[in-house]
Design a protein around this motif. Structure first.
Motif, PDB file in Angstrom:
ATOM      1  N   VAL A  46       1.027  11.450  55.853  1.00 33.27           N
ATOM      2  CA  VAL A  46       0.303  10.638  56.886  1.00 33.27           C
ATOM      3  C   VAL A  46      -1.288  11.084  57.006  1.00 33.27           C
ATOM      4  O   VAL A  46      -2.289   9.592  57.155  1.00 33.27           O
ATOM      5  N   TYR A  47      -1.479  11.774  57.066  1.00 33.14           N
ATOM      6  CA  TYR A  47      -2.964  12.107  57.376  1.00 33.14           C
ATOM      7  C   TYR A  47      -3.578  11.660  55.797  1.00 33.14           C
ATOM      8  O   TYR A  47      -4.666  11.031  55.125  1.00 33.14           O
ATOM      9  N   VAL A  49      -2.848   9.542  54.120  1.00 37.56           N
ATOM     10  CA  VAL A  49      -2.732   7.653  54.080  1.00 37.56           C
ATOM     11  C   VAL A  49      -3.253   7.511  54.877  1.00 37.56           C
ATOM     12  O   VAL A  49      -4.041   6.450  54.574  1.00 37.56           O
ATOM     13  N   GLY A  50      -3.898   8.159  55.578  1.00 37.72           N
ATOM     14  CA  GLY A  50      -5.017   8.041  56.527  1.00 37.72           C
ATOM     15  C   GLY A  50      -7.079   8.139  56.011  1.00 37.72           C
ATOM     16  O   GLY A  50      -7.047   7.678  56.291  1.00 37.72           O
ATOM     17  N   ALA A  86      -6.894   1.819  61.445  1.00 39.70           N
ATOM     18  CA  ALA A  86      -5.471   2.219  61.300  1.00 39.70           C
ATOM     19  C   ALA A  86      -6.115   3.775  60.161  1.00 39.70           C
ATOM     20  O   ALA A  86      -4.846   4.791  60.963  1.00 39.70           O
ATOM     21  N   GLY A  87      -7.286   4.037  60.030  1.00 39.49           N
ATOM     22  CA  GLY A  87      -6.828   5.574  59.492  1.00 39.49           C
ATOM     23  C   GLY A  87      -7.400   6.889  60.399  1.00 39.49           C
ATOM     24  O   GLY A  87      -6.797   7.490  61.006  1.00 39.49           O
ATOM     25  N   CYS A  89      -6.373   6.670  63.147  1.00 38.84           N
ATOM     26  CA  CYS A  89      -4.989   6.386  64.450  1.00 38.84           C
ATOM     27  C   CYS A  89      -3.683   6.998  63.813  1.00 38.84           C
ATOM     28  O   CYS A  89      -3.534   7.990  64.099  1.00 38.84           O
ATOM     29  N   ALA A  90      -3.780   7.072  62.231  1.00 40.52           N
ATOM     30  CA  ALA A  90      -3.477   8.018  61.385  1.00 40.52           C
ATOM     31  C   ALA A  90      -3.621   9.873  62.005  1.00 40.52           C
ATOM     32  O   ALA A  90      -2.572  10.812  61.879  1.00 40.52           O
ATOM     33  N   PRO A  94      -0.633  11.344  64.116  1.00 40.33           N
ATOM     34  CA  PRO A  94       0.297  10.820  63.493  1.00 40.33           C
ATOM     35  C   PRO A  94       1.701  10.666  63.337  1.00 40.33           C
ATOM     36  O   PRO A  94       2.509  10.267  62.545  1.00 40.33           O
ATOM     37  N   THR A  97       2.294   6.912  63.864  1.00 35.10           N
ATOM     38  CA  THR A  97       1.638   6.178  63.164  1.00 35.10           C
ATOM     39  C   THR A  97       2.608   6.809  60.946  1.00 35.10           C
ATOM     40  O   THR A  97       3.682   5.374  60.604  1.00 35.10           O
ATOM     41  N   SER A  98       3.658   7.516  61.894  1.00 32.27           N
ATOM     42  CA  SER A  98       4.973   8.374  60.896  1.00 32.27           C
ATOM     43  C   SER A  98       5.814   7.220  60.932  1.00 32.27           C
ATOM     44  O   SER A  98       6.760   6.717  59.951  1.00 32.27           O
ATOM     45  N   LEU A 101       5.211   3.869  59.333  1.00 31.07           N
ATOM     46  CA  LEU A 101       5.018   4.224  57.865  1.00 31.07           C
ATOM     47  C   LEU A 101       6.658   3.719  57.517  1.00 31.07           C
ATOM     48  O   LEU A 101       6.984   3.412  56.697  1.00 31.07           O
TER      49      LEU A 101
END
Length: 198
Positions: A46-47, A49-50, A86-87, A89-90, A94, A97-98, A101
């Motif tokens: 998640v990090y 992707v963030g 969005a980044g 928020c990740a 997390p 966000t996970s 995703l």
């Protein structure tokens, strides 16, 4: 002369086979660590992707000031802000966000599986069309199973995918490094008799 030029890249790779094997071992170890703690691997993915979203958002915002016309500037600014939010928020949440995703992953697998099944059915007169249909059905079922377990499975699904990817990449690099260590395949056996030197 052509054979000499073709052999140069192979010899350069062959001298660096240990680096490929070392990278493969490192990826394999990281994959096993991720497999041992899937929740931590999920947070790491998640990090990752963030960070990509933050980078894409900043790129969009920088590009917004290089285009002309308010409509174009507004589009790029809004897109950049959306990616940046969005980044952020990740990194802030997390777990949420996970979950998002994982839901997106399940939907993507279902859509890809249904499309692949449809393509396989349209290839029905050709050989091996059943393999395409079977792969499509398996992909769609995987997405459906992930969707059934959502949002509880969002704590480990992304980590499992990351661990599987690292493990596969590690074995691939190790096999590639050991393969180039043994040198190129002898092409003399397949050459015609007229080209061989006796």
């Amino acid at each position: 002369m052509t054979d000499v030029f073709n052999a140069v890249p192979t010899s350069q790779l062959q001298s660096k086979w240990i680096w490929f094997v070392g990278l493969g071992v490192l990826l394999l170890v990281c994959g096993l660590i991720a497999l041992g703690n899937l929740m931590l691997a999920t947070v790491v993915s998640v990090y990752y992707v963030g960070m990509l979203m933050l980078f894409g958002g900043v790129t969009y915002l920088v590009h917004a000031f290089q285009v002309r016309g308010w409509d174009h500037v507004l589009f790029w600014v809004l897109s950049g802000l959306l990616y940046v939010l969005a980044g952020i928020c990740a990194f802030i949440n997390p777990i949420l966000t996970s979950a998002a995703l994982t839901l997106f992953l399940s939907l993507a697998l279902v859509v890809a599986g249904v499309f692949r099944t449809w393509v396989g059915m349209r290839m029905k007169p050709t050989r091996r069309w059943r393999f395409i249909v079977a792969s499509g059905v398996i992909t769609a079922l995987a997405g459906f199973v992930i969707a059934l377990g959502w949002p509880v499975n969002s704590l480990w699904i992304l980590g499992l995918f990351l661990a599987a990817d690292l493990t596969i990449q590690g074995w691939t690099m190790i096999a590639f490094g050991l393969g180039i260590r043994s040198g190129p395949v002898d092409s003399g056996a397949s050459a015609p008799l007229s080209d061989r030197s006796f």
